[in-house]
Design a protein around this motif. Structure first.
Motif, PDB file in Angstrom:
ATOM      1  N   TYR A   7      34.033  32.112  41.374  1.00  0.00           N
ATOM      2  CA  TYR A   7      33.769  31.931  39.936  1.00  0.00           C
ATOM      3  C   TYR A   7      35.036  31.912  39.077  1.00  0.00           C
ATOM      4  O   TYR A   7      34.944  31.937  37.863  1.00  0.00           O
ATOM      5  N   ARG A   8      36.213  31.879  39.669  1.00  0.00           N
ATOM      6  CA  ARG A   8      37.431  31.841  38.861  1.00  0.00           C
ATOM      7  C   ARG A   8      37.535  30.547  38.069  1.00  0.00           C
ATOM      8  O   ARG A   8      38.019  30.534  36.948  1.00  0.00           O
ATOM      9  N   TRP A   9      37.049  29.442  38.643  1.00  0.00           N
ATOM     10  CA  TRP A   9      37.099  28.165  37.922  1.00  0.00           C
ATOM     11  C   TRP A   9      36.215  28.216  36.689  1.00  0.00           C
ATOM     12  O   TRP A   9      36.541  27.631  35.657  1.00  0.00           O
ATOM     13  N   PRO A  26      28.231  29.575  32.472  1.00  0.00           N
ATOM     14  CA  PRO A  26      27.860  30.994  32.469  1.00  0.00           C
ATOM     15  C   PRO A  26      28.538  31.760  33.600  1.00  0.00           C
ATOM     16  O   PRO A  26      29.051  31.166  34.558  1.00  0.00           O
ATOM     17  N   LYS A  27      28.516  33.080  33.504  1.00  0.00           N
ATOM     18  CA  LYS A  27      29.037  33.923  34.578  1.00  0.00           C
ATOM     19  C   LYS A  27      28.233  33.668  35.840  1.00  0.00           C
ATOM     20  O   LYS A  27      27.058  33.322  35.785  1.00  0.00           O
ATOM     21  N   CYS A  47      32.479  42.783  34.555  1.00  0.00           N
ATOM     22  CA  CYS A  47      33.404  41.858  35.205  1.00  0.00           C
ATOM     23  C   CYS A  47      33.488  40.565  34.395  1.00  0.00           C
ATOM     24  O   CYS A  47      32.479  40.082  33.876  1.00  0.00           O
ATOM     25  N   TYR A  48      34.687  39.992  34.304  1.00  0.00           N
ATOM     26  CA  TYR A  48      34.866  38.711  33.613  1.00  0.00           C
ATOM     27  C   TYR A  48      34.167  37.562  34.332  1.00  0.00           C
ATOM     28  O   TYR A  48      33.803  36.574  33.718  1.00  0.00           O
ATOM     29  N   HIS A  49      34.006  37.674  35.652  1.00  0.00           N
ATOM     30  CA  HIS A  49      33.616  36.530  36.460  1.00  0.00           C
ATOM     31  C   HIS A  49      32.154  36.490  36.898  1.00  0.00           C
ATOM     32  O   HIS A  49      31.627  35.415  37.144  1.00  0.00           O
ATOM     33  N   CYS A  50      31.498  37.654  37.076  1.00  0.00           N
ATOM     34  CA  CYS A  50      30.120  37.646  37.583  1.00  0.00           C
ATOM     35  C   CYS A  50      29.224  38.568  36.764  1.00  0.00           C
ATOM     36  O   CYS A  50      29.687  39.520  36.146  1.00  0.00           O
TER      37      CYS A  50
END
Length: 61
Positions: A7-9, A26-27, A47-50
């Protein structure tokens, strides 16, 4: 190769989108595997990503 987590992209894309279009990226719904935390409110960090990454907030001095 160093694994950074999924999910970094999406996180990178969210930084580029205007606020009105943020819902287009969305996350992630599953665990990203490498959480990076931010303070959501006085009692929790997310978390920023998930979306599954959540923990109690602890103040670091």
């Amino acid at each position: 190769m160093i694994r950074t987590g999924r999910y970094r992209w999406r996180t990178a894309l969210r930084r580029l989108l205007p606020w009105r279009l943020i819902g287009l990226a969305p996350k992630g719904a599953r665990d990203c595997g490498a959480h990076e935390w931010y303070r959501h409110d006085a009692r929790s960090a997310r978390c920023y990503h998930c979306a599954v990454g959540e923990r109690p907030w602890t103040e670091v001095h």
